[in-house]
Design an enzyme around this catalytic site. Structure first.
Site, short mmCIF file in Angstrom:
data_model
loop_
_atom_site.label_atom_id
_atom_site.label_comp_id
_atom_site.label_asym_id
_atom_site.label_seq_id
_atom_site.Cartn_x
_atom_site.Cartn_y
_atom_site.Cartn_z
N ASP A 27 4.65 23.54 77.47
CA ASP A 27 3.81 24.01 76.37
C ASP A 27 3.98 25.53 76.27
O ASP A 27 4.87 26.10 76.89
CB ASP A 27 2.35 23.61 76.59
CG ASP A 27 1.61 23.32 75.29
OD1 ASP A 27 1.44 24.27 74.50
OD2 ASP A 27 1.24 22.16 75.06
N HIS A 38 5.96 19.84 74.46
CA HIS A 38 4.67 19.84 73.77
C HIS A 38 4.41 21.19 73.09
O HIS A 38 3.27 21.55 72.83
CB HIS A 38 3.56 19.54 74.79
CG HIS A 38 2.30 19.05 74.19
ND1 HIS A 38 1.11 19.74 74.28
CD2 HIS A 38 2.00 17.94 73.48
CE1 HIS A 38 0.15 19.08 73.67
NE2 HIS A 38 0.66 17.98 73.17
N HIS A 52 -9.24 18.58 69.17
CA HIS A 52 -7.95 19.16 69.55
C HIS A 52 -8.05 20.68 69.64
O HIS A 52 -7.04 21.38 69.57
CB HIS A 52 -6.87 18.73 68.55
CG HIS A 52 -5.54 18.49 69.18
ND1 HIS A 52 -4.42 19.23 68.86
CD2 HIS A 52 -5.13 17.59 70.10
CE1 HIS A 52 -3.38 18.81 69.57
NE2 HIS A 52 -3.78 17.81 70.33
N ARG A 103 -11.80 6.33 78.03
CA ARG A 103 -10.83 5.29 78.33
C ARG A 103 -9.83 5.79 79.36
O ARG A 103 -9.68 6.99 79.59
CB ARG A 103 -10.08 4.87 77.06
CG ARG A 103 -9.16 5.95 76.48
CD ARG A 103 -8.16 5.35 75.52
NE ARG A 103 -7.36 6.36 74.83
CZ ARG A 103 -6.26 6.91 75.34
NH1 ARG A 103 -5.86 6.61 76.55
NH2 ARG A 103 -5.57 7.80 74.63
N GLU A 154 -8.79 21.33 64.91
CA GLU A 154 -7.75 22.19 65.46
C GLU A 154 -8.16 23.65 65.41
O GLU A 154 -9.04 24.04 64.63
CB GLU A 154 -6.45 22.03 64.65
CG GLU A 154 -5.92 20.62 64.54
CD GLU A 154 -5.10 20.21 65.74
OE1 GLU A 154 -4.99 21.00 66.71
OE2 GLU A 154 -4.55 19.08 65.72
N TYR A 187 9.58 9.14 64.77
CA TYR A 187 9.78 10.57 64.61
C TYR A 187 11.27 10.90 64.42
O TYR A 187 11.63 11.74 63.59
CB TYR A 187 9.24 11.33 65.81
CG TYR A 187 7.74 11.50 65.83
CD1 TYR A 187 7.07 12.10 64.77
CD2 TYR A 187 6.98 11.10 66.93
CE1 TYR A 187 5.69 12.28 64.78
CE2 TYR A 187 5.60 11.26 66.95
CZ TYR A 187 4.97 11.85 65.88
OH TYR A 187 3.61 12.02 65.89
N LEU A 217 0.55 10.14 62.67
CA LEU A 217 1.44 10.63 63.71
C LEU A 217 1.61 12.13 63.60
O LEU A 217 1.70 12.68 62.52
CB LEU A 217 2.82 9.96 63.57
CG LEU A 217 2.89 8.47 63.84
CD1 LEU A 217 4.30 7.96 63.64
CD2 LEU A 217 2.42 8.15 65.25
N ASN A 265 -0.12 20.29 66.15
CA ASN A 265 1.24 19.77 66.20
C ASN A 265 1.99 19.95 64.89
O ASN A 265 3.15 19.53 64.78
CB ASN A 265 1.21 18.28 66.57
CG ASN A 265 0.77 18.07 68.00
OD1 ASN A 265 1.15 18.79 68.90
ND2 ASN A 265 -0.09 17.07 68.21
N TYR A 301 -8.30 16.53 77.06
CA TYR A 301 -8.80 15.78 78.22
C TYR A 301 -8.59 16.58 79.51
O TYR A 301 -7.72 17.44 79.60
CB TYR A 301 -8.12 14.41 78.34
CG TYR A 301 -6.61 14.44 78.37
CD1 TYR A 301 -5.91 14.66 79.55
CD2 TYR A 301 -5.87 14.21 77.22
CE1 TYR A 301 -4.53 14.68 79.59
CE2 TYR A 301 -4.49 14.22 77.24
CZ TYR A 301 -3.82 14.46 78.43
OH TYR A 301 -2.45 14.49 78.45
N GLU A 338 -10.71 7.21 68.16
CA GLU A 338 -9.70 8.19 68.52
C GLU A 338 -8.54 8.21 67.53
O GLU A 338 -7.99 9.28 67.22
CB GLU A 338 -9.19 7.87 69.92
CG GLU A 338 -8.29 8.90 70.54
CD GLU A 338 -7.86 8.50 71.94
OE1 GLU A 338 -6.89 9.09 72.42
OE2 GLU A 338 -8.49 7.59 72.53
N ILE A 364 3.68 0.62 71.34
CA ILE A 364 3.39 2.04 71.34
C ILE A 364 4.65 2.87 71.51
O ILE A 364 4.74 4.02 71.06
CB ILE A 364 2.35 2.38 72.45
CG1 ILE A 364 1.74 3.77 72.21
CG2 ILE A 364 2.97 2.31 73.84
CD1 ILE A 364 0.80 3.83 71.05
#
Length: 442
Positions: free
Chosen positions: A152, A348, A121, A78, A376, A315, A442, A365, A41, A115, A308
């Site tokens: 990152d 990240h 990605h 969104r 990916e 995790y 996830l 990820n 995004y 989504e 959420i």
């Protein structure tokens, strides 16, 4: 798969979100021929608007420059989680399209119907003949517009061949195919047309790969001491996924050491097995993962906790289970877990370093969602002469400075240690065995 030969000096690593922002704006300003930006995004916030204004200014300064931006279709329609219904980031794209006489192309790419079932990605930005690769998207926290940041990895590579490869993939699959609508135009395909586009695009992506055009007469000899070899990879779906296969091969062939970065600890079963087998071979393995408080979805206020917010706890539950099961490797000094935490900032990072020679620079990820649902990509780097070792050692030291080493599974909180609301919800999820399903997404 084809390797691209690059001079060792043409690859540069950056280590902070502020450097990411600085480089991004400098590259936009310096581009003359083309700008291709791919991200999950491009947010309607201060950083996102600054980047978009810079792109429009580049187009005004150099009208012949080609500017194409690719974002996820569903994510872009969104607002942020918890916001009221809105046009999301697309509202900004439409507004700027009306305000500026110049035209940018912003494409909305839908790889799945919703989504939750998968997103675009792909990562990587091309500025003329330079590739800027990072797992980061574009918003306030990724670019550290204020105090908070999301860490990152960031890498630039000077290579016309690599840049062409990335651009050709985007042109072939999203522009020339007509399967990704322009997001900054008023009209979008109706539901039936979008359904047809999605079906066609999914079939195309499963067969897609990066094409590489090498100069004629070039002998890619690995005896060239000042070169590194880069293979661009793409993966979509469980079957015939080049990126997943290359990731597994790296771990399977490791002889001495592995460093693995993942923001969310939930390794795919096949990759987890490869890691365990490497440990049994005596390969020293370091895994750097974000603390639950460094997760995007962590909610610190128990009174404002929503469903959420359970994600970071799931995790951590998986992490504790893995550490407990393989405590013996930690006791032997073979397995080292480091939990990253820096105040209220988030983590990240993703990727691999194997035997100090091979590097996987990726947006994946390294979890079941990336492995099977999302589109990916990544770069497999063979640095036989270890040009990057000093640079990646510096990067690793900086990352580990904000980590705590896990010495025993009891160092990690148990469900009973959690605040009341996440504790109750997690117990319900486990009782209903929903956690087994949840792990896949996830």
């Amino acid at each position: 798969m084809h390797e691209i030969i690059v001079d060792g000096g043409d690859v540069e690593f950056f280590t902070t979100p502020k450097e990411y922002k600085q480089q991004l704006l400098l590259l936009i300003k310096g581009a003359r021929k083309r700008i291709f930006i791919t991200a999950l995004y491009l947010q309607d916030d201060d950083a996102g608007r600054e980047v978009l204004h810079a792109l429009y200014q580049a187009k005004a300064n150099f009208p012949e420059i080609e500017i194409n931006i690719f974002v996820d279709f569903n994510r872009g329609k969104r607002g942020l989680i918890g916001e009221k219904a809105s046009l999301g980031n697309r509202a900004l794209y439409l507004k700027l399209a009306q305000e500026y006489p110049q035209t940018l192309n912003i494409y909305g790419v839908a790889v799945k119907r919703k989504e939750v079932f998968g997103v675009l990605h792909l990562k990587g930005m091309v500025f003329d003949d330079k590739l800027f690769y990072t797992g980061a998207s574009i918003n306030d926290i990724y670019l550290q517009q204020a105090e908070r940041y999301r860490l990152d990895r960031y890498c630039t590579i000077n290579s016309a061949i690599l840049a062409d490869s990335f651009c050709d993939y985007l042109i072939d699959n999203f522009i020339d195919s007509g399967l990704a609508p322009l997001f900054n135009q008023t009209e979008l395909p109706d539901a039936l047309e979008q359904k047809k586009n999605l079906a066609a695009l999914k079939l195309q992506l499963k067969k897609s790969h990066y094409s590489v055009t090498q100069p004629q007469g070039l002998n890619p000899s690995k005896l060239v001491s000042d070169k590194v070899f880069i293979t661009p990879l793409v993966g979509f779906g469980r079957r015939k996924n080049e990126l997943n296969k290359a990731t597994r091969r790296l771990v399977q062939k490791a002889n001495n050491n592995i460093v693995l970065f993942t923001p969310y600890f939930n390794l795919p079963h096949s990759l987890a097995r490869d890691v365990i087998r490497a440990l049994k071979r005596g390969v020293k393995t370091t895994i750097v993962v974000g603390d639950k408080t460094a997760n995007d979805f962590f909610i610190s206020n128990n009174d404002r906790f929503t469903a959420i917010g359970i994600i970071p706890y799931v995790y951590e539950m998986l992490l504790k289970r893995f550490v407990k099961r393989y405590q013996n490797f930690i006791d032997q000094g073979l397995l080292n877990f480091h939990l990253w935490k820096d105040e209220d900032n988030s983590f990240h990072l993703k990727g691999l370093r194997v035997d100090d020679r091979y590097h996987l620079i990726t947006g994946s990820n390294l979890n079941p969602r990336a492995w099977a649902l999302d589109l990916e990509n990544g770069l497999l780097v063979d640095d036989a002469n270890k040009h990057f070792l000093a640079k990646t050692d510096d990067e690793l030291r900086g990352i580990l400075a904000n980590t705590t080493k896990v010495k025993h599974f009891t160092d990690i909180e148990a469900v009973e240690d959690y605040p009341e609301k996440p504790q109750k919800l997690l117990k319900k999820i486990r009782a209903a065995q929903i956690d087994r399903v949840l792990k896949r997404f996830l």
